[in-house]
Structures are given as C-alpha cells and as structure tokens.
Design an enzyme around this catalytic site. Structure first.
Site, short mmCIF file in Angstrom:
data_model
loop_
_atom_site.label_atom_id
_atom_site.label_comp_id
_atom_site.label_asym_id
_atom_site.label_seq_id
_atom_site.Cartn_x
_atom_site.Cartn_y
_atom_site.Cartn_z
CE LYS A 1 -9.32 -0.81 2.84
NZ LYS A 1 -8.77 -2.06 2.29
CG ASP B 1 -8.01 -5.42 4.11
OD1 ASP B 1 -8.97 -6.21 4.05
OD2 ASP B 1 -8.12 -4.20 3.91
N GLY C 1 -1.23 -1.13 -8.13
CA GLY C 1 -1.98 -0.37 -7.14
C GLY C 1 -1.04 0.23 -6.10
CB SER C 2 0.28 2.99 -5.07
OG SER C 2 -0.48 4.02 -5.70
N GLY C 3 -2.72 2.20 -3.16
CA GLY C 3 -3.58 2.75 -2.12
C GLY C 3 -3.46 1.97 -0.82
N GLY C 4 -4.47 2.16 0.05
CA GLY C 4 -4.44 1.53 1.36
C GLY C 4 -4.42 0.02 1.30
CG MET C 5 -6.59 -4.00 -0.63
SD MET C 5 -6.98 -4.73 0.98
CE MET C 5 -7.13 -6.45 0.55
#
Length: 273
Positions: free
Chosen positions: A70, A106, A129-133
């Site tokens: 992402k 999203d 969490g800390s990613g794209g989503m």
C-alpha cells in the site's frame, strides 16, 4: 450466461502478499450480473515495480492493493487522489491510457462505518497496528472527530510517525490499560495466517471495552469479534469494511454504482454463503 472473454474484455486485478478470493468473487459476480465486459483476477508478486509496470503497459483498468504494497506502490504511480495523498497509503489504482492514479477506499469505508454505527466520538480507543491500513483507519478516526486514542505498535518508527501524524499517543504495548474501544489493524486472527487463533487484545480488555473493531475480513468471525459478540459488545467487522471499500473500487473501475440489494448478493456470494 457470462460474456465470453475477448480482446475487448477489460482486466481488473489485485496485488496482495496473501491473495484471497473475496475480491475476485465479488467483482466478477457484479460484472456478470450487470453484463459488463470485465474480468477480475487476484495476483501476488515479488517484483512490485514490474507488476505496476504491467498495469501501465497492458492497459489493465485497475488494481486493488493490499499488504504489504500500500505504501511501496506510491512512487510508481503518476498521481494520488486526495483520499490517498492525505494518508500516504494506496489501496486502489485506476489506469487511464497508461496514467496511474492511486486512491484509498479503505479510508472512506471506515469513516462511513464509524458514522453508521454511531460510535461515540468522546471515547478513548487503542488501535493496534502501524501499516498502510492502520494509516487509513487512524486517519478516518481523526477526521471523524475521535480525539482520545493510542497507537499500539512495536515498531517505534512507524508507530510514532502514525501517532504524531494523527495527534495520538504511541505505545509499544497496551499493557494493563482498558480503553473503551479496541481496534485491531494487524494480521492477528487472519484466516490461513500463522496467528489465525490469536487475539490482538487480552480477554480482560475485551470484557471491559464498550466497542470492538477488527479490520481483518476473513474469517468473518475472527477470534476477537467472536469473543466480543459472546460478551455482548457492539462490533464493527472487517467484513463490513471489505464490502464498502470494494464497492467504491467497482465504481472507480466501471463508473457504475450497483443497487444495495445486488451488493448484498455479491457479498454473500463472495463469502461463499
């Protein structure tokens, strides 16, 4: 009868580290139901630049983008829609005559669900969490008026950056804290993954929480959602997110917005119901 595939058929696709069947079944169901000359196929890749180059060179109409691509795909695109540039995360690519534009459906899906579920904006939440989503979800929370939250991430660099960008605090672990809303934006509980039976939060935290939101879409009933339901908690599921964001992708690819009844049928088909 579905349309026969021809040289005029338009291809849409997805790129994911772990391709699933939901998008393929959802989009293809709608193409057939609406008699559209499109076909959808899921892919993974170990060569992202080449895959994005293929979208451009082969005239592929569009592509969904999932973990872990992402953010990595952004330098390979020509333009970002405001929904993607605001959070530096892309989940949808649309191609027009070789020009690739990135979107993030999203973000809009999460914002819509927070509103439709009437989640109180003054509650304190913890987002793991800390990613794209996670960027999309945290940004939707911020822009929806949620002011009191923590980003829980072991990766200090990405965790701090996300927290600071959205005006929240960063914590490497939640510890004994008991937030009013728990939000999982990690692969914990994902079907077929190494931690499919894991909870993103402790049972005690789920018991105290007033709301539980798990972005994992498959299975529909993740361990976290199942426990929350057993305890009588209101929930927002990844299954809801995946349908809303997929509808917006479908509209971007085709220019057609299906009716609600048809969307429900496509979603049930995609889940194998």
């Amino acid at each position: 009868m579905p349309r026969p595939i021809s040289r005029e058929t338009r291809l849409c696709m997805s790129l994911s580290g772990r391709p699933g069947n939901f998008g393929t079944r959802f989009h293809n169901y709608l193409y057939e139901a609406l008699d559209l000359d499109f076909i959808y196929k899921a892919f993974t890749t170990t060569d992202l630049p080449a895959a994005i180059g293929g979208i451009r060179a082969l005239g592929i109409r569009g592509s969904a983008v999932s973990m872990p691509f992402k953010e990595a795909c952004i330098p390979l695109l020509d333009e970002l829609d405001a929904s993607a540039s605001a959070i530096d995360s892309v989940n949808t690519i649309v191609a027009d005559n070789g020009w690739l534009k990135g979107y993030n459906t999203d973000y809009s899906a999460v914002a819509s669900l927070l509103a439709s579920h009437a989640v109180p904006k003054d509650i304190r939440f913890a987002l793991r969490g800390s990613g794209g989503m996670a960027k999309a979800v945290a940004s939707a929370l911020r822009d929806s008026g949620f002011r009191h939250g923590s980003i829980i991430a072991r990766n200090a660099e990405t965790g701090r950056k996300l927290a600071e960008g959205c005006g929240y605090e960063w914590l490497p672990e939640l510890g004994d804290a008991m937030p009013q809303m728990l939000v999982n934006v990690t692969p914990l509980g994902m079907e077929g993954g190494p931690e499919a039976n894991s909870l993103a939060f402790t049972p005690a935290q789920v018991e105290v929480a007033e709301w539980v939101f798990d972005v994992v879409a498959l299975p529909v009933e993740t361990p976290l959602i199942r426990l929350a339901r057993e305890l009588g908690k209101p929930v927002i599921t990844g299954a809801e997110v995946i349908v809303l964001q997929a509808v917006e992708q479908f509209v971007l690819y085709t220019g057609i917005r299906p009716e609600a009844e048809l969307i429900e049928k496509a979603a049930a088909f995609a889940r194998g119901l």
